[in-house]
Design a protein around this motif. Structure first.
Motif, PDB file in Angstrom:
ATOM      1  N   VAL A 283      20.714  17.576  -9.836  1.00 21.41           N
ATOM      2  CA  VAL A 283      20.218  16.296 -10.319  1.00 21.41           C
ATOM      3  C   VAL A 283      19.980  15.422  -9.094  1.00 21.41           C
ATOM      4  CG1 VAL A 283      20.822  14.222 -11.627  1.00 21.41           C
ATOM      5  CG2 VAL A 283      21.444  16.475 -12.508  1.00 21.41           C
ATOM      6  N   SER A 284      18.823  14.781  -9.017  1.00 20.56           N
ATOM      7  CA  SER A 284      18.505  13.877  -7.909  1.00 20.56           C
ATOM      8  C   SER A 284      18.579  12.440  -8.391  1.00 20.56           C
ATOM      9  CB  SER A 284      17.088  14.141  -7.390  1.00 20.56           C
ATOM     10  OG  SER A 284      16.976  15.455  -6.930  1.00 20.56           O
ATOM     11  N   LEU A 285      19.288  11.625  -7.626  1.00 19.45           N
ATOM     12  CA  LEU A 285      19.393  10.204  -7.949  1.00 19.45           C
ATOM     13  C   LEU A 285      18.343   9.406  -7.202  1.00 19.45           C
ATOM     14  CD1 LEU A 285      23.272   9.702  -7.797  1.00 19.45           C
ATOM     15  CD2 LEU A 285      21.855  10.095  -9.817  1.00 19.45           C
ATOM     16  N   GLY A 286      17.960   8.295  -7.753  1.00 18.83           N
ATOM     17  CA  GLY A 286      16.983   7.408  -7.135  1.00 18.83           C
ATOM     18  C   GLY A 286      17.631   6.336  -6.277  1.00 18.83           C
ATOM     19  N   ILE A 287      18.902   6.550  -5.889  1.00 17.65           N
ATOM     20  CA  ILE A 287      19.613   5.608  -5.023  1.00 17.65           C
ATOM     21  C   ILE A 287      20.241   6.372  -3.856  1.00 17.65           C
ATOM     22  CG2 ILE A 287      20.086   3.894  -6.823  1.00 17.65           C
ATOM     23  CD1 ILE A 287      22.937   5.073  -7.039  1.00 17.65           C
ATOM     24  N   THR A 288      20.508   5.667  -2.781  1.00 16.03           N
ATOM     25  CA  THR A 288      21.136   6.272  -1.612  1.00 16.03           C
ATOM     26  C   THR A 288      22.640   6.417  -1.843  1.00 16.03           C
ATOM     27  OG1 THR A 288      21.588   4.161  -0.541  1.00 16.03           O
ATOM     28  CG2 THR A 288      19.438   5.205  -0.062  1.00 16.03           C
ATOM     29  N   TYR A 289      23.278   7.176  -0.966  1.00 12.02           N
ATOM     30  CA  TYR A 289      24.729   7.339  -1.062  1.00 12.02           C
ATOM     31  C   TYR A 289      25.427   5.988  -0.918  1.00 12.02           C
ATOM     32  CZ  TYR A 289      29.490   8.741  -0.144  1.00 12.02           C
ATOM     33  OH  TYR A 289      30.850   8.864  -0.204  1.00 12.02           O
ATOM     34  N   LYS A 290      24.957   5.174  -0.010  1.00 14.66           N
ATOM     35  CA  LYS A 290      25.563   3.852   0.197  1.00 14.66           C
ATOM     36  C   LYS A 290      25.481   3.020  -1.083  1.00 14.66           C
ATOM     37  CE  LYS A 290      25.539  -0.080   3.331  1.00 14.66           C
ATOM     38  NZ  LYS A 290      24.970  -0.677   4.529  1.00 14.66           N
ATOM     39  N   GLU A 291      24.351   3.086  -1.772  1.00 12.68           N
ATOM     40  CA  GLU A 291      24.205   2.355  -3.031  1.00 12.68           C
ATOM     41  C   GLU A 291      25.115   2.939  -4.118  1.00 12.68           C
ATOM     42  OE1 GLU A 291      19.567   0.897  -2.834  1.00 12.68           O
ATOM     43  OE2 GLU A 291      19.967   3.026  -3.161  1.00 12.68           O
ATOM     44  N   LEU A 292      25.302   4.250  -4.099  1.00 16.11           N
ATOM     45  CA  LEU A 292      26.162   4.906  -5.078  1.00 16.11           C
ATOM     46  C   LEU A 292      27.597   4.406  -4.989  1.00 16.11           C
ATOM     47  CD1 LEU A 292      26.548   7.176  -7.229  1.00 16.11           C
ATOM     48  CD2 LEU A 292      27.118   8.678  -5.307  1.00 16.11           C
ATOM     49  N   LEU A 293      28.040   4.039  -3.795  1.00 15.67           N
ATOM     50  CA  LEU A 293      29.416   3.565  -3.619  1.00 15.67           C
ATOM     51  C   LEU A 293      29.728   2.372  -4.513  1.00 15.67           C
ATOM     52  CD1 LEU A 293      29.787   3.945   0.250  1.00 15.67           C
ATOM     53  CD2 LEU A 293      30.612   5.475  -1.545  1.00 15.67           C
ATOM     54  N   GLY A 294      28.722   1.599  -4.879  1.00 19.79           N
ATOM     55  CA  GLY A 294      28.914   0.461  -5.757  1.00 19.79           C
ATOM     56  C   GLY A 294      29.242   0.854  -7.194  1.00 19.79           C
ATOM     57  N   TYR A 295      29.104   2.130  -7.528  1.00 23.20           N
ATOM     58  CA  TYR A 295      29.387   2.629  -8.871  1.00 23.20           C
ATOM     59  C   TYR A 295      30.701   3.382  -8.942  1.00 23.20           C
ATOM     60  CZ  TYR A 295      24.593   1.391  -9.944  1.00 23.20           C
ATOM     61  OH  TYR A 295      23.429   0.700 -10.142  1.00 23.20           O
TER      62      TYR A 295
ATOM     63  N   LYS B 162      30.440   6.366 -11.896  1.00 25.96           N
ATOM     64  CA  LYS B 162      29.815   6.305 -13.217  1.00 25.96           C
ATOM     65  C   LYS B 162      28.480   5.593 -13.050  1.00 25.96           C
ATOM     66  CE  LYS B 162      30.976   5.833 -17.955  1.00 25.96           C
ATOM     67  NZ  LYS B 162      32.146   6.201 -18.713  1.00 25.96           N
ATOM     68  N   VAL B 163      27.402   6.345 -13.237  1.00 24.24           N
ATOM     69  CA  VAL B 163      26.068   5.788 -12.982  1.00 24.24           C
ATOM     70  C   VAL B 163      25.220   5.822 -14.250  1.00 24.24           C
ATOM     71  CG1 VAL B 163      26.091   6.430 -10.546  1.00 24.24           C
ATOM     72  CG2 VAL B 163      25.114   7.997 -12.192  1.00 24.24           C
ATOM     73  N   PRO B 164      24.364   4.840 -14.421  1.00 22.92           N
ATOM     74  CA  PRO B 164      23.441   4.854 -15.561  1.00 22.92           C
ATOM     75  C   PRO B 164      22.443   6.003 -15.409  1.00 22.92           C
ATOM     76  CG  PRO B 164      23.357   2.744 -14.387  1.00 22.92           C
ATOM     77  CD  PRO B 164      24.227   3.641 -13.600  1.00 22.92           C
ATOM     78  N   LYS B 165      22.078   6.609 -16.514  1.00 24.50           N
ATOM     79  CA  LYS B 165      21.097   7.692 -16.483  1.00 24.50           C
ATOM     80  C   LYS B 165      19.741   7.221 -15.971  1.00 24.50           C
ATOM     81  CE  LYS B 165      22.996  10.736 -20.002  1.00 24.50           C
ATOM     82  NZ  LYS B 165      22.772  11.338 -21.322  1.00 24.50           N
ATOM     83  N   THR B 166      19.489   5.933 -16.040  1.00 27.92           N
ATOM     84  CA  THR B 166      18.214   5.407 -15.554  1.00 27.92           C
ATOM     85  C   THR B 166      18.059   5.607 -14.041  1.00 27.92           C
ATOM     86  OG1 THR B 166      19.179   3.201 -15.330  1.00 27.92           O
ATOM     87  CG2 THR B 166      17.999   3.691 -17.398  1.00 27.92           C
ATOM     88  N   LEU B 167      19.157   5.907 -13.335  1.00 27.45           N
ATOM     89  CA  LEU B 167      19.098   6.139 -11.894  1.00 27.45           C
ATOM     90  C   LEU B 167      18.747   7.582 -11.546  1.00 27.45           C
ATOM     91  CD1 LEU B 167      22.143   4.056 -10.617  1.00 27.45           C
ATOM     92  CD2 LEU B 167      19.728   3.421 -10.691  1.00 27.45           C
ATOM     93  N   VAL B 168      18.662   8.448 -12.558  1.00 28.19           N
ATOM     94  CA  VAL B 168      18.285   9.843 -12.310  1.00 28.19           C
ATOM     95  C   VAL B 168      16.789   9.894 -12.029  1.00 28.19           C
ATOM     96  CG1 VAL B 168      18.082  12.150 -13.314  1.00 28.19           C
ATOM     97  CG2 VAL B 168      20.151  10.802 -13.697  1.00 28.19           C
ATOM     98  N   GLU B 169      16.462  10.476 -10.878  1.00 34.51           N
ATOM     99  CA  GLU B 169      15.054  10.572 -10.462  1.00 34.51           C
ATOM    100  C   GLU B 169      14.445  11.919 -10.825  1.00 34.51           C
ATOM    101  OE1 GLU B 169      13.871  10.534  -6.123  1.00 34.51           O
ATOM    102  OE2 GLU B 169      13.391   8.491  -6.764  1.00 34.51           O
ATOM    103  N   GLY B 170      15.273  12.965 -10.892  1.00 33.77           N
ATOM    104  CA  GLY B 170      14.739  14.273 -11.208  1.00 33.77           C
ATOM    105  C   GLY B 170      15.821  15.314 -11.392  1.00 33.77           C
TER     106      GLY B 170
END
Length: 64
Positions: free
Chosen positions: A49-61, A35-43
């Protein structure tokens, strides 16, 4: 909804299965949901949908 999602390091991280006002829920199978905040969407290019975080960072969500 049901759009593919890629991390900043271009890894396929799943599919959007739910959306609310502030967050997206991404499902990758085998009980891996994030579950990620929409503010992390880069494009968005119409298909992914492209996220502005890496996969490793995504694991925290990850949803427990």
């Amino acid at each position: 909804m049901h759009k593919n999602v890629r991390s900043k390091d271009r890894l396929d991280v799943g599919t959007i299965i739910a959306e609310d006002a502030d967050t997206l829920t991404i499902y990758k199978g085998s009980g891996r949901e994030y579950k990620v905040p929409k503010t992390l969407v880069e494009g968005y290019n119409g298909a992914e949908v492209s996220l502005g975080i890496t996969y490793k960072e995504l694991l925290g969500y990850k949803i427990q």
